[in-house]
Design an enzyme around this catalytic site. Structure first.
Site, PDB file in Angstrom:
ATOM      1  N   ARG A  88       0.705  -0.815  -0.315  1.00 30.04           N
ATOM      2  CA  ARG A  88       0.003   0.039  -0.313  1.00 30.04           C
ATOM      3  C   ARG A  88       0.777   0.993   0.200  1.00 30.04           C
ATOM      4  O   ARG A  88       0.154   2.128  -1.087  1.00 30.04           O
ATOM      5  CB  ARG A  88      -0.947   0.015   1.157  1.00 30.04           C
ATOM      6  CG  ARG A  88      -2.127   1.186   1.128  1.00 30.04           C
ATOM      7  CD  ARG A  88      -2.851   1.358   2.581  1.00 30.04           C
ATOM      8  NE  ARG A  88      -2.608   1.228   3.299  1.00 30.04           N
ATOM      9  CZ  ARG A  88      -3.224   0.690   3.933  1.00 30.04           C
ATOM     10  NH1 ARG A  88      -4.701   0.383   4.105  1.00 30.04           N
ATOM     11  NH2 ARG A  88      -3.066   0.897   5.684  1.00 30.04           N
ATOM     12  N   LYS A 192      -3.185   6.353   1.276  1.00 31.69           N
ATOM     13  CA  LYS A 192      -2.473   6.897   2.489  1.00 31.69           C
ATOM     14  C   LYS A 192      -1.501   7.630   2.279  1.00 31.69           C
ATOM     15  O   LYS A 192      -0.261   7.665   3.075  1.00 31.69           O
ATOM     16  CB  LYS A 192      -2.087   6.044   2.884  1.00 31.69           C
ATOM     17  CG  LYS A 192      -2.677   6.082   4.281  1.00 31.69           C
ATOM     18  CD  LYS A 192      -2.648   4.867   5.173  1.00 31.69           C
ATOM     19  CE  LYS A 192      -2.577   4.959   6.992  1.00 31.69           C
ATOM     20  NZ  LYS A 192      -3.370   5.537   7.535  1.00 31.69           N
ATOM     21  N   GLU A 228     -16.335   6.074   4.302  1.00 26.95           N
ATOM     22  CA  GLU A 228     -15.803   5.754   5.687  1.00 26.95           C
ATOM     23  C   GLU A 228     -15.592   6.247   6.664  1.00 26.95           C
ATOM     24  O   GLU A 228     -15.969   7.780   6.799  1.00 26.95           O
ATOM     25  CB  GLU A 228     -14.110   5.261   5.244  1.00 26.95           C
ATOM     26  CG  GLU A 228     -13.664   6.006   4.799  1.00 26.95           C
ATOM     27  CD  GLU A 228     -11.804   6.285   4.264  1.00 26.95           C
ATOM     28  OE1 GLU A 228     -11.914   4.717   4.834  1.00 26.95           O
ATOM     29  OE2 GLU A 228     -11.146   6.269   3.759  1.00 26.95           O
TER      30      GLU A 228
HETATM   31  N1  PLP Z   1      -9.212   4.458   6.481  1.00 23.38           N
HETATM   32  C1  PLP Z   1      -9.221   5.524   6.999  1.00 23.38           C
HETATM   33  C2  PLP Z   1      -8.918   7.024   6.500  1.00 23.38           C
HETATM   34  C3  PLP Z   1      -7.713   5.389   7.828  1.00 23.38           C
HETATM   35  O1  PLP Z   1      -6.540   6.524   8.351  1.00 23.38           O
HETATM   36  C4  PLP Z   1      -7.316   3.794   8.102  1.00 23.38           C
HETATM   37  C5  PLP Z   1      -5.954   3.446   9.010  1.00 23.38           C
HETATM   38  O2  PLP Z   1      -5.208   2.789   8.271  1.00 23.38           O
HETATM   39  C6  PLP Z   1      -8.007   3.060   7.574  1.00 23.38           C
HETATM   40  C7  PLP Z   1      -8.756   3.002   6.928  1.00 23.38           C
HETATM   41  C8  PLP Z   1      -7.551   1.005   8.267  1.00 23.38           C
HETATM   42  O3  PLP Z   1      -7.105   0.420   7.724  1.00 23.38           O
HETATM   43  P1  PLP Z   1      -6.201  -0.471   7.719  1.00 23.38           P
HETATM   44  O4  PLP Z   1      -6.717  -1.298   8.594  1.00 23.38           O
HETATM   45  O5  PLP Z   1      -5.041  -0.969   6.994  1.00 23.38           O
HETATM   46  O6  PLP Z   1      -5.360   0.211   9.049  1.00 23.38           O
HETATM   47  C1  COI Z   2      -4.167   3.706  11.493  1.00 24.26           C
HETATM   48  O1  COI Z   2      -5.398   2.755  11.621  1.00 24.26           O
HETATM   49  O2  COI Z   2      -2.499   2.764  11.245  1.00 24.26           O
HETATM   50  C2  COI Z   2      -4.234   4.666  11.258  1.00 24.26           C
HETATM   51  O3  COI Z   2      -3.854   5.251  10.985  1.00 24.26           O
HETATM   52  C3  COI Z   2      -5.275   5.641  11.574  1.00 24.26           C
HETATM   53  C4  COI Z   2      -4.904   6.780  11.571  1.00 24.26           C
HETATM   54  C5  COI Z   2      -6.076   7.560  12.025  1.00 24.26           C
HETATM   55  C6  COI Z   2      -3.994   6.077  13.223  1.00 24.26           C
END
Ligand code: PLP
Ligand code: COI
Length: 353
Positions: A88, A192, A228
């Site tokens: 990612r 991200k 989201e």
């Molecule tokens: N959506 C957003 C906006 C986020 O910042 C995060 C955190 O990483 C997620 C979703 C969840 O992604 P992940 O499960 O890969 O941490």
């Molecule tokens: C994560 O869940 O890793 C994120 O980057 C979300 C952030 C808002 C802490």
């Protein structure tokens, strides 16, 4: 504001989600002249010096990741799906024209970071974990709008508990952010990038002042479909269905992807599809899901014409209310079980150190 220092005694059961300075960080610099990354280096210096012309300070030339390491019941240390985070980060970096480390280099840096800071990895049994934050920072001097050529890759970590500071699985409240979007149609919502979070900073202040823990963003083109939360993906549970939005402007969450598989393994039906806002009335359980929030139940979602307005148009109260819903609890126990080495890791998600 000072970062909490490493030698302060840590209350492993009440860490919440805040930065604590550990023993070291892992760094590497991509030198565009050489066309290569410098060898990964551990540093105990938590401060950098960069040119003020660095793109990181101007145009958001930055991408980052978030993943966790867990101390299992068997005493082993597990990193959850670091390869997915590495891939990612590569996609995010490509979106802003910056170099990114290989999967191998990314993983090695995360492992090194955890090993260096092993004394700060929460013991098993508290629900806490080590949050790992890899970042890419564009550092070469520039003044015109362009991708950064020289990039600092840095991995830091900090022990964490719950995202909001309360108990694990304590349901929170959310408000729809109608007058502030985090993403644009054809924008960068699915990557991200640091810039995506800048757009949510002010609406978060508003939401928190109003007493809501989370912001729920809608699709930026029509504002009729759920996208989201500001920190995490949306999951709705309806009977034996696990429903999560299909949208170009949502970050592809690794937790959500994993939970979809867990849901199938537990016999649920997974629907990844458009979720109209009105469907909020139909869910038995709603959760935010992500690395930081794990699974965080949502007990109500409020709608307002604008965050600043006194008017609340509608509030959807989720039937599971002040309890975490039964299905959400099963999903939580299963994925946390895999991370803690209690549930068999049949998909081979954990990197065991
Ligand atoms: N959506 C957003 C906006 C986020 O910042 C995060 C955190 O990483 C997620 C979703 C969840 O992604 P992940 O499960 O890969 O941490
Ligand atoms: C994560 O869940 O890793 C994120 O980057 C979300 C952030 C808002 C802490």
């Amino acid at each position: 504001m000072a970062v909490q220092l490493v030698n302060e005694a840590l209350d492993w059961g009440n860490l919440s989600f805040k930065p604590r300075q550990t023993k070291g960080i892992v760094v590497s610099l991509y030198d565009s002249d050489k066309g290569e990354w410098s060898p990964l280096r551990i540093s105990d210096d938590f401060n950098f010096t960069f040119s003020v012309f660095g793109g990181i300070f101007h145009y958001g030339n930055s991408a980052f990741e978030g993943l966790k390491a867990f101390r299992g019941k068997d005493g082993k240390v597990r990193l959850f799906r670091p390869d997915e985070n590495a891939l990612r980060l590569q996609r995010s970096a490509a979106r802003i024209g910056m170099p990114a480390p290989s999967v191998e280099m990314f993983t090695e840096a995360c492992v090194k970071c955890v090993e260096e800071n092993i004394d700060y990895l929460p013991p098993y049994g508290y629900g806490s974990s080590m949050y790992i934050r890899p970042v890419l920072l564009g550092v070469n001097p520039l003044i015109n709008i362009e991708p950064s050529k020289d990039v600092m890759f840095c991995v830091m970590c900090t022990p964490v508990g719950t995202y909001t500071g309360g108990k694990f699985l304590a349901p929170g409240t959310a408000v729809i952010s109608r007058n502030y979007d985090r993403a644009a149609p054809n924008g960068t919502g699915a990557f991200k990038l640091s810039a995506n979070y800048a757009t949510s900073l002010y609406p978060y202040v508003m939401a928190h002042q109003l007493g809501y823990q989370e912001l729920l963003f809608l699709d930026p083109a029509t504002k009729t479909k759920i996208d989201e939360f500001g920190s995490s993906n949306f999951i709705g549970i309806k009977g034996d269905k696990y429903i999560t939005p299909l949208s170009d402007s949502v970050l592809p969450s690794i937790t959500n992807k994993s939970l979809q598989q867990v849901a199938r393994d537990l016999g649920l039906t997974v629907e990844k599809r458009i979720v109209p806002v009105e469907e909020l009335a139909e869910f038995d359980e709603i959760n935010a899901c992500g690395t930081a929030v794990v699974i965080s139940p949502i007990k109500s979602v409020s709608d307002k014409p604008a965050l600043e307005s006194d008017v609340v148009t509608k509030t959807w109260n989720v039937p599971s209310g002040d309890e975490c819903g039964k299905t959400s609890r099963k999903l939580y126990d299963h994925i946390r079980g895999i991370q803690d080495g209690i549930v068999e890791d049949v998909h081979g998600w954990c990197l065991v150190l």
